[in-house]
Scaffold this motif. Structure first.
Motif, PDB file in Angstrom:
ATOM      1  N   PHE A  22       0.985  -1.316   0.040  1.00  0.00           N
ATOM      2  CA  PHE A  22      -0.075   0.057   0.035  1.00  0.00           C
ATOM      3  C   PHE A  22       0.782   1.209   0.003  1.00  0.00           C
ATOM      4  CE2 PHE A  22      -2.415   3.274   1.940  1.00  0.00           C
ATOM      5  CZ  PHE A  22      -3.750   3.367   1.643  1.00  0.00           C
ATOM      6  N   GLN A  23       2.040   1.098   0.690  1.00  0.00           N
ATOM      7  CA  GLN A  23       2.821   2.595   0.929  1.00  0.00           C
ATOM      8  C   GLN A  23       3.846   2.438  -0.126  1.00  0.00           C
ATOM      9  OE1 GLN A  23       3.708   3.126   5.118  1.00  0.00           O
ATOM     10  NE2 GLN A  23       2.938   1.042   5.347  1.00  0.00           N
ATOM     11  N   ALA A  24       4.164   1.559  -0.880  1.00  0.00           N
ATOM     12  CA  ALA A  24       5.219   1.349  -1.838  1.00  0.00           C
ATOM     13  C   ALA A  24       5.432   2.475  -2.973  1.00  0.00           C
ATOM     14  CB  ALA A  24       5.324   0.003  -2.386  1.00  0.00           C
ATOM     15  N   ASP A  25       6.176   3.103  -3.043  1.00  0.00           N
ATOM     16  CA  ASP A  25       6.570   4.142  -4.049  1.00  0.00           C
ATOM     17  C   ASP A  25       5.478   5.143  -4.116  1.00  0.00           C
ATOM     18  OD1 ASP A  25       8.766   2.475  -4.907  1.00  0.00           O
ATOM     19  OD2 ASP A  25       7.275   1.304  -6.165  1.00  0.00           O
ATOM     20  N   HIS A  26       4.871   5.465  -3.122  1.00  0.00           N
ATOM     21  CA  HIS A  26       3.795   6.618  -2.949  1.00  0.00           C
ATOM     22  C   HIS A  26       4.309   7.855  -2.184  1.00  0.00           C
ATOM     23  CE1 HIS A  26       1.376   3.934  -5.377  1.00  0.00           C
ATOM     24  NE2 HIS A  26       1.118   2.914  -4.532  1.00  0.00           N
ATOM     25  N   SER A  27       4.054   8.721  -2.426  1.00  0.00           N
ATOM     26  CA  SER A  27       4.173  10.021  -1.744  1.00  0.00           C
ATOM     27  C   SER A  27       2.906  10.634  -1.048  1.00  0.00           C
ATOM     28  CB  SER A  27       5.034  10.933  -2.388  1.00  0.00           C
ATOM     29  OG  SER A  27       5.195  12.219  -1.807  1.00  0.00           O
ATOM     30  N   PHE A  28       2.856  10.523   0.188  1.00  0.00           N
ATOM     31  CA  PHE A  28       1.588  10.916   0.959  1.00  0.00           C
ATOM     32  C   PHE A  28       1.696  12.425   1.511  1.00  0.00           C
ATOM     33  CE2 PHE A  28       1.731   6.405   0.906  1.00  0.00           C
ATOM     34  CZ  PHE A  28       0.277   6.080   0.507  1.00  0.00           C
ATOM     35  N   GLU A  29       0.693  13.215   1.169  1.00  0.00           N
ATOM     36  CA  GLU A  29       0.852  14.502   1.618  1.00  0.00           C
ATOM     37  C   GLU A  29      -0.552  14.982   2.111  1.00  0.00           C
ATOM     38  OE1 GLU A  29       1.747  17.233  -1.573  1.00  0.00           O
ATOM     39  OE2 GLU A  29       3.812  16.158  -2.103  1.00  0.00           O
ATOM     40  N   GLY A  30      -0.538  15.710   3.341  1.00  0.00           N
ATOM     41  CA  GLY A  30      -1.784  16.164   3.792  1.00  0.00           C
ATOM     42  C   GLY A  30      -2.103  14.942   4.944  1.00  0.00           C
ATOM     43  N   GLU A  31      -3.352  15.224   5.780  1.00  0.00           N
ATOM     44  CA  GLU A  31      -3.616  14.123   6.549  1.00  0.00           C
ATOM     45  C   GLU A  31      -4.319  12.747   5.786  1.00  0.00           C
ATOM     46  OE1 GLU A  31      -5.772  15.901  10.093  1.00  0.00           O
ATOM     47  OE2 GLU A  31      -6.337  17.444   8.547  1.00  0.00           O
ATOM     48  N   LYS A  32      -3.430  11.708   5.638  1.00  0.00           N
ATOM     49  CA  LYS A  32      -3.739  10.432   5.040  1.00  0.00           C
ATOM     50  C   LYS A  32      -3.517   9.341   6.048  1.00  0.00           C
ATOM     51  CE  LYS A  32      -4.501  12.625   0.980  1.00  0.00           C
ATOM     52  NZ  LYS A  32      -3.776  12.388  -0.232  1.00  0.00           N
ATOM     53  N   VAL A  33      -4.384   8.498   6.211  1.00  0.00           N
ATOM     54  CA  VAL A  33      -4.557   7.674   7.291  1.00  0.00           C
ATOM     55  C   VAL A  33      -4.953   6.124   6.649  1.00  0.00           C
ATOM     56  CG1 VAL A  33      -5.065   6.702   9.507  1.00  0.00           C
ATOM     57  CG2 VAL A  33      -5.065   9.165   8.904  1.00  0.00           C
ATOM     58  N   VAL A  34      -4.134   5.386   6.818  1.00  0.00           N
ATOM     59  CA  VAL A  34      -4.569   3.936   6.581  1.00  0.00           C
ATOM     60  C   VAL A  34      -4.851   2.832   7.676  1.00  0.00           C
ATOM     61  CG1 VAL A  34      -2.165   3.058   6.101  1.00  0.00           C
ATOM     62  CG2 VAL A  34      -4.004   1.650   5.204  1.00  0.00           C
ATOM     63  N   PHE A  35      -6.003   2.304   7.887  1.00  0.00           N
ATOM     64  CA  PHE A  35      -6.364   1.571   8.877  1.00  0.00           C
ATOM     65  C   PHE A  35      -6.223   0.008   8.684  1.00  0.00           C
ATOM     66  CE2 PHE A  35      -8.474   5.372   9.375  1.00  0.00           C
ATOM     67  CZ  PHE A  35      -8.497   5.988  10.734  1.00  0.00           C
ATOM     68  N   GLY A  36      -5.239  -0.621   9.313  1.00  0.00           N
ATOM     69  CA  GLY A  36      -5.214  -2.186   9.044  1.00  0.00           C
ATOM     70  C   GLY A  36      -6.097  -2.892  10.293  1.00  0.00           C
ATOM     71  N   LEU A  37      -6.901  -3.695   9.758  1.00  0.00           N
ATOM     72  CA  LEU A  37      -7.859  -4.482  10.667  1.00  0.00           C
ATOM     73  C   LEU A  37      -7.547  -5.894  10.346  1.00  0.00           C
ATOM     74  CD1 LEU A  37      -9.154  -1.717  10.310  1.00  0.00           C
ATOM     75  CD2 LEU A  37     -11.289  -2.863  11.044  1.00  0.00           C
ATOM     76  N   SER A  38      -7.082  -6.513  11.274  1.00  0.00           N
ATOM     77  CA  SER A  38      -7.134  -8.158  11.401  1.00  0.00           C
ATOM     78  C   SER A  38      -8.319  -8.699  12.378  1.00  0.00           C
ATOM     79  CB  SER A  38      -5.612  -8.406  11.890  1.00  0.00           C
ATOM     80  OG  SER A  38      -5.485 -10.057  11.977  1.00  0.00           O
ATOM     81  N   LEU A  39      -9.335  -9.352  11.515  1.00  0.00           N
ATOM     82  CA  LEU A  39     -10.286  -9.605  12.514  1.00  0.00           C
ATOM     83  C   LEU A  39     -10.023 -11.086  13.430  1.00  0.00           C
ATOM     84  CD1 LEU A  39     -13.082  -8.774   9.873  1.00  0.00           C
ATOM     85  CD2 LEU A  39     -12.162  -7.368  11.689  1.00  0.00           C
ATOM     86  N   ASP A  40     -10.734 -11.091  14.249  1.00  0.00           N
ATOM     87  CA  ASP A  40     -10.557 -12.400  14.992  1.00  0.00           C
ATOM     88  C   ASP A  40     -11.812 -13.013  14.626  1.00  0.00           C
ATOM     89  OD1 ASP A  40     -12.822 -11.557  16.377  1.00  0.00           O
ATOM     90  OD2 ASP A  40     -11.693 -11.027  18.024  1.00  0.00           O
TER      91      ASP A  40
END
Length: 329
Positions: A22-40
């Protein structure tokens, strides 16, 4: 500002791989958030919810995406809709197709793997990379033309329509309203992929008729939709659901990444969040509409005109109108 990663505290190698791509080779500017969920095994990731409880002021703005894994065939869609609903209500917005999910044995990647002529894991990681690119490139923009869709048989008695009329008093933009109840909308016929593609190429549909010639054309031209959505058994009405099902003919030409979806939801007793999450799933996660911050407003009203007794009505409708106008020219 770099990308903020909010990850589950559960060990999950697959989720780590998804986040890496998801993060590879990308430039993130501003308020950017990625949420990673692992469900039980119960379909939960309590760490994410605890994070929200510990910091009630967190994620009141910005743009987000969601990566989610499950060890079973279940729960990913519902968990994604729930967390997006919570974050959107706080003030976050989401680019179209903001969710990438991985179920047991990556069964949901079968089609993508065939299309890409690769294995399921590679297809999943390619999807994660593309989602990262969408988040990195996303900028809130103002669009032209708001289209209001409703299906009220008795608009003079409808609390949902009355809620819209109160919002309308605060709007300082032009819009087009289409009443779809009398358009004799038939639900999607489930044409083959090839057949649907053919009709899409000629900007038509298997059924043809006024819905294809008028409503689909207006949706295609609109920059944003406002759905007037009374609660029918904790869901959208059949007519309103038929609209999104029939969008496939437009979707075949490409996702709706340049369009926003808004909604006004009225419930007789409770369940407005159920309708809102259905809209998130159908329009945002599946069809790729942008989800603006606080995309919907809700009210509780049953008897005709009861909504006018809501003491917070003017506050709610004024705030919703201001939120909406942030995105419409």
């Amino acid at each position: 500002m770099s990308l903020q990663v909010v990850r589950s505290n559960r060990p999950d190698r697959l989720l780590d791989q998804m986040l890496e791509h998801f993060q590879a080779d990308h430039s993130f500017e501003g308020e950017k958030v990625v949420f990673g969920l692992s469900l039980d095994e119960y379909g939960r990731d309590d760490h994410i919810y605890q994070r929200l409880k510990d910091d009630p002021e967190a994620f009141r703005s910005g743009v987000g995406s969601v990566l989610i894994t499950s060890s079973s065939d279940l729960y990913t869609k519902e968990a994604a809709k729930e967390i997006i609903h919570l974050l959107n209500g706080r003030g976050m917005e989401f680019p179209g197709h903001s969710v990438i999910e991985a179920i047991q044995d990556l069964k949901n990647m079968r089609k993508w793997a065939r299309n890409l002529e690769t294995d399921r894991l590679s297809a999943l990681l390619a999807q994660a990379r593309q989602a990262g690119q969408r988040l990195a490139a996303y900028t809130p923009t103002k669009v032209k033309k708001l289209l209001v869709l409703h299906a009220n048989s008795r608009p003079d008695r409808s609390n949902t329509m009355q809620l819209f009329r109160e919002v309308e008093h605060h709007l300082k933009i032009d819009y087009l309203a289409i009443e779809i109840l009398d358009e004799h909308i038939r639900d999607c016929a489930g044409c083959s992929y090839k057949t649907c593609g053919y009709y899409s190429s000629i900007q038509s549909c298997h059924f043809g008729g006024l819905f294809t010639d008028r409503i689909l054309q207006q949706i295609d031209q609109a920059g944003a939709l406002l759905l007037l959505a009374p609660n029918y058994n904790d869901a959208l009405s059949a007519k309103m659901m038929a609209v999104v099902n029939r969008l496939s003919v437009l979707y075949r030409r490409g996702p709706f990444y340049d369009k926003y979806v808004f909604a006004l939801v009225v419930s007789g007793n409770s369940g407005s969040d159920s309708v809102a999450r259905q809209i998130i799933g159908a329009y945002h996660i599946n069809k790729g509409f942008r989800l603006p911050a606080r995309f919907y407003q809700q009210a509780i009203a049953n008897d005709p005109g009861e909504i006018l007794q809501d003491r917070s009505l003017q506050t709610k409708t004024g705030q919703f109108a201001r939120d909406l106008m942030r995105y419409i020219e």
